[in-house]
Enzyme design. Structure first.
Site, PDB file in Angstrom:
ATOM      1  N   THR A 117       0.826  -1.207   0.000  1.00 34.34           N
ATOM      2  CA  THR A 117       0.000   0.000   0.000  1.00 34.34           C
ATOM      3  C   THR A 117       0.859   1.256   0.000  1.00 34.34           C
ATOM      4  O   THR A 117       1.984   1.268   0.524  1.00 34.34           O
ATOM      5  CB  THR A 117      -0.910   0.032   1.248  1.00 34.34           C
ATOM      6  OG1 THR A 117      -1.586   1.284   1.326  1.00 34.34           O
ATOM      7  CG2 THR A 117      -0.104  -0.135   2.528  1.00 34.34           C
ATOM      8  N   TYR A 141      -2.164   0.189   9.738  1.00 31.62           N
ATOM      9  CA  TYR A 141      -2.351  -0.469   8.444  1.00 31.62           C
ATOM     10  C   TYR A 141      -1.074  -0.361   7.612  1.00 31.62           C
ATOM     11  O   TYR A 141      -0.525  -1.372   7.150  1.00 31.62           O
ATOM     12  CB  TYR A 141      -3.532   0.155   7.704  1.00 31.62           C
ATOM     13  CG  TYR A 141      -3.652  -0.279   6.264  1.00 31.62           C
ATOM     14  CD1 TYR A 141      -3.769  -1.624   5.939  1.00 31.62           C
ATOM     15  CD2 TYR A 141      -3.645   0.659   5.232  1.00 31.62           C
ATOM     16  CE1 TYR A 141      -3.868  -2.030   4.611  1.00 31.62           C
ATOM     17  CE2 TYR A 141      -3.753   0.270   3.910  1.00 31.62           C
ATOM     18  CZ  TYR A 141      -3.867  -1.075   3.606  1.00 31.62           C
ATOM     19  OH  TYR A 141      -3.963  -1.474   2.299  1.00 31.62           O
TER      20      TYR A 141
END
Length: 327
Positions: A117, A141
């Site tokens: 990501t 995350y």
């Protein structure tokens, strides 16, 4: 062509990856615990309901299917939730990935494509982010995904695992034929939320903060069409099959859109009003995330041909109107 183990293949991106793999002549085998995925999305090959924390079940799947490579999408991915409950992200995203990588090594399956990501970069003052930028995630995350990138590097050094990691930006759209699309419960992604509001399925869209240092005060993100994205994953798989070295690639368009611009485009595409409310900033949200993806173009021949906002919203809207997964 190869047999590919696809973790999270019942989820949004994973299901589109399975579709792309079949188109490229591969056989995808989906494993998913269905905690956030949908059984109805598994349309392109065998399915095994397995949790990545279950090492014994993973060994069984590797022994049964003998995959040539792994494509790893399974993860928790809600930034806000990762700030509130970081333990869930370290457990599922990091420990789950460790169990998967260990099982792949035991099975001798050493080609690995990983869904990372852009959140690994954190908030860097709205610069165009490329693979040379500093890595400083601001939420659990992003930190959990970066930990898995490091894990793959270490397993490469120790066991010869070769990996391609894709750091991508906001994924949107759906397959143009309506086979698969984007649906979460609860929905957390901006474009589906906006389309739900346009369809009258929710009262409004909440803009989380209008005081960011951007032209209209709302966060800016780089959006990439899901089918462009998964084609890059197939290209990464082919790179490994040809003996290519491990690598990391950004996937984006180099163009950012603000939250308000997304809402305005959705209203134009759907021909419907989108009710809007304003709320406070969410902890863990970066001001702007825009990709530099020249390395993917140079080394993989990848170009995002569908990733204009109108096409992404139109494809998502067409799929949205066909109905949702039932579970």
């Amino acid at each position: 062509m190869g047999r590919i183990l696809v973790t999270g293949g019942a989820g949004y991106i994973g299901s589109h990856a399975c579709k792309a793999l079949v188109s490229a002549g591969h056989e995808p085998v989906t494993i998913d615990n269905l905690s956030v995925g949908w059984r109805d999305a598994v349309k392109f090959g065998p399915f095994e309901q397995v949790d990545l924390l279950d090492a014994e079940a993973l060994d069984r799947v590797f022994a049964q299917y003998r995959p040539d490579a792994v494509m790893h999408f399974a993860a928790l991915s809600d930034v806000g939730q990762s700030v509130r409950d970081p333990g869930a992200y370290w457990l599922n995203n990091v420990l789950g990935s460790l169990r998967l990588i260990e099982a792949a090594v035991r099975a001798g399956c050493l080609d690995f494509v990983f869904s990372s990501t852009c959140a690994v970069y954190g908030d860097q003052d709205g610069i165009v982010l490329d693979e040379t930028c500093a890595l400083r995630p601001i939420n659990a995350y992003g930190a959990s995904k970066l930990a898995v990138e490091h894990m793959l590097r270490d397993f490469g050094a120790a066991h010869g695992m070769r990996s391609v990691a894709f750091r991508y930006f906001n994924v949107a759209g759906a397959s143009s034929d309506g086979d698969v699309g984007e649906f979460h419960r609860p929905e957390t992604h901006l474009i589906p939320i906006v389309l739900q509001a346009a369809a009258g399925e929710r009262a409004s869209v909440t803009i989380h903060g209008e005081d960011y240092d951007t032209p209209d005060g709302t966060c800016v993100r780089d959006y990439v069409h899901v089918m462009d994205l998964v084609e890059a994953h197939v290209a990464g798989l082919d790179r490994l099959a040809r003996g290519g070295d491990s690598a990391v690639f950004n996937l984006g368009t180099g163009k950012g859109y603000s939250v308000r611009q997304v809402i305005d485009h959705a209203a134009a595409v759907t021909g419907r009003a989108v009710p809007v409310e304003t709320g406070p900033r969410r902890q863990g949200d970066a001001t702007a995330l825009v990709s530099g993806s020249t390395r993917a173009e140079r080394d993989l021949g990848w170009r995002p041909t569908r990733s204009n906002l109108e096409t992404m919203i139109a494809d998502a809207w067409a799929w949205h109107r066909t109905g949702h997964y039932q579970g």
